[in-house]
Design a protein around this motif. Structure first.
Motif, short mmCIF file in Angstrom:
data_model
loop_
_atom_site.label_atom_id
_atom_site.label_comp_id
_atom_site.label_asym_id
_atom_site.label_seq_id
_atom_site.Cartn_x
_atom_site.Cartn_y
_atom_site.Cartn_z
N PRO A 1 4.44 6.44 2.01
CA PRO A 1 4.89 7.75 1.54
C PRO A 1 4.62 7.98 0.06
O PRO A 1 4.48 7.03 -0.71
CB PRO A 1 6.40 7.72 1.82
CG PRO A 1 6.75 6.27 1.68
CD PRO A 1 5.55 5.50 2.19
N TYR A 2 4.55 9.26 -0.31
CA TYR A 2 4.49 9.64 -1.72
C TYR A 2 5.85 9.42 -2.35
O TYR A 2 6.86 9.61 -1.68
CB TYR A 2 4.11 11.12 -1.88
CG TYR A 2 2.79 11.51 -1.31
CD1 TYR A 2 1.61 10.89 -1.72
CD2 TYR A 2 2.70 12.51 -0.36
CE1 TYR A 2 0.39 11.27 -1.19
CE2 TYR A 2 1.48 12.89 0.17
CZ TYR A 2 0.33 12.27 -0.25
OH TYR A 2 -0.88 12.64 0.27
N PRO A 3 5.96 9.08 -3.60
CA PRO A 3 4.87 8.67 -4.48
C PRO A 3 4.35 7.30 -4.05
O PRO A 3 5.13 6.43 -3.63
CB PRO A 3 5.51 8.62 -5.87
CG PRO A 3 6.96 8.36 -5.61
CD PRO A 3 7.27 9.02 -4.29
N ILE A 4 3.05 7.12 -4.14
CA ILE A 4 2.41 5.90 -3.64
C ILE A 4 2.79 4.72 -4.53
O ILE A 4 2.61 4.75 -5.74
CB ILE A 4 0.87 6.05 -3.63
CG1 ILE A 4 0.46 7.29 -2.83
CG2 ILE A 4 0.20 4.79 -3.09
CD1 ILE A 4 0.93 7.33 -1.42
N ASP A 5 3.32 3.69 -3.89
CA ASP A 5 3.65 2.44 -4.57
C ASP A 5 2.37 1.60 -4.58
O ASP A 5 1.89 1.16 -3.54
CB ASP A 5 4.76 1.73 -3.81
CG ASP A 5 5.14 0.38 -4.40
OD1 ASP A 5 4.30 -0.27 -5.05
OD2 ASP A 5 6.29 -0.02 -4.19
N GLU A 6 1.80 1.40 -5.77
CA GLU A 6 0.52 0.70 -5.89
C GLU A 6 0.59 -0.73 -5.35
O GLU A 6 -0.36 -1.22 -4.76
CB GLU A 6 0.06 0.71 -7.34
CG GLU A 6 -1.39 0.34 -7.49
CD GLU A 6 -1.94 0.63 -8.87
OE1 GLU A 6 -2.64 -0.25 -9.39
OE2 GLU A 6 -1.68 1.71 -9.42
N THR A 7 1.73 -1.39 -5.52
CA THR A 7 1.90 -2.75 -5.01
C THR A 7 1.83 -2.75 -3.49
O THR A 7 1.20 -3.62 -2.87
CB THR A 7 3.24 -3.35 -5.48
OG1 THR A 7 3.27 -3.30 -6.90
CG2 THR A 7 3.42 -4.77 -5.00
N ARG A 8 2.46 -1.77 -2.87
CA ARG A 8 2.44 -1.66 -1.40
C ARG A 8 1.02 -1.34 -0.92
O ARG A 8 0.57 -1.87 0.09
CB ARG A 8 3.42 -0.58 -0.96
CG ARG A 8 3.60 -0.49 0.51
CD ARG A 8 4.77 0.37 0.87
NE ARG A 8 4.83 0.56 2.29
CZ ARG A 8 5.55 1.45 2.91
NH1 ARG A 8 6.33 2.25 2.19
NH2 ARG A 8 5.54 1.56 4.20
N LEU A 9 0.31 -0.47 -1.63
CA LEU A 9 -1.06 -0.16 -1.28
C LEU A 9 -1.94 -1.39 -1.39
O LEU A 9 -2.73 -1.69 -0.48
CB LEU A 9 -1.59 0.96 -2.17
CG LEU A 9 -3.06 1.35 -1.99
CD1 LEU A 9 -3.36 1.76 -0.56
CD2 LEU A 9 -3.43 2.46 -2.96
N GLU A 10 -1.79 -2.13 -2.46
CA GLU A 10 -2.57 -3.35 -2.63
C GLU A 10 -2.30 -4.33 -1.51
O GLU A 10 -3.23 -4.96 -0.97
CB GLU A 10 -2.27 -3.99 -3.99
CG GLU A 10 -3.14 -5.19 -4.29
CD GLU A 10 -2.99 -5.71 -5.70
OE1 GLU A 10 -3.55 -6.79 -5.97
OE2 GLU A 10 -2.36 -5.05 -6.54
#
Length: 123
Positions: free
Chosen positions: A110-119
């Protein structure tokens, strides 16, 4: 002979988030970007991506689907090894859940995108 870097296709229709291209490249991906679903489907017909990143943009006026994401996911059904990461607005969770009933194999962030979760989803 060196092996070509894995391909990540990003579908940025609205782009309501940060530019993650530097993150994708840091993780070793070659990145191809398109800005509409039709272009993504065309690219998917000729490329062999390892990952597809796309937005879920609920479209109430679509008659037979909820968003362009469904068309992209349908195009990927013959390629079960392609990982898909979907960015979405938490207010559209119910509509995204309907898409997941038909196409269950994707990671949703979900937004806002958590960069750690994306990585983590891309590693």
């Amino acid at each position: 002979m060196s092996k070509e870097a894995p391909l990540l296709v990003e579908v940025v229709e609205l782009g309501a988030y940060a530019n993650f291209r530097p993150l994708y490249q840091r993780l070793g991906y070659r990145v191809e970007s398109v800005n509409i679903g039709r272009k993504a489907i065309s690219l998917l017909k000729r490329a062999q991506p390892d990952v597809v990143g796309a937005e879920f943009n609920y479209q109430i006026d679509f008659r037979d689907r909820t968003s362009n994401l469904e068309s992209i996911l349908a195009a990927l059904q013959a390629r079960p090894t392609v990982r898909v990461v979907v960015f979405y607005d938490a207010g559209e969770q119910a509509q995204l859940d309907l898409v997941r009933e038909r196409f269950p194999a994707f990671t949703a962030i979900p937004y806002p995108i958590d960069e750690t979760r994306l990585e983590a989803a891309l590693s």
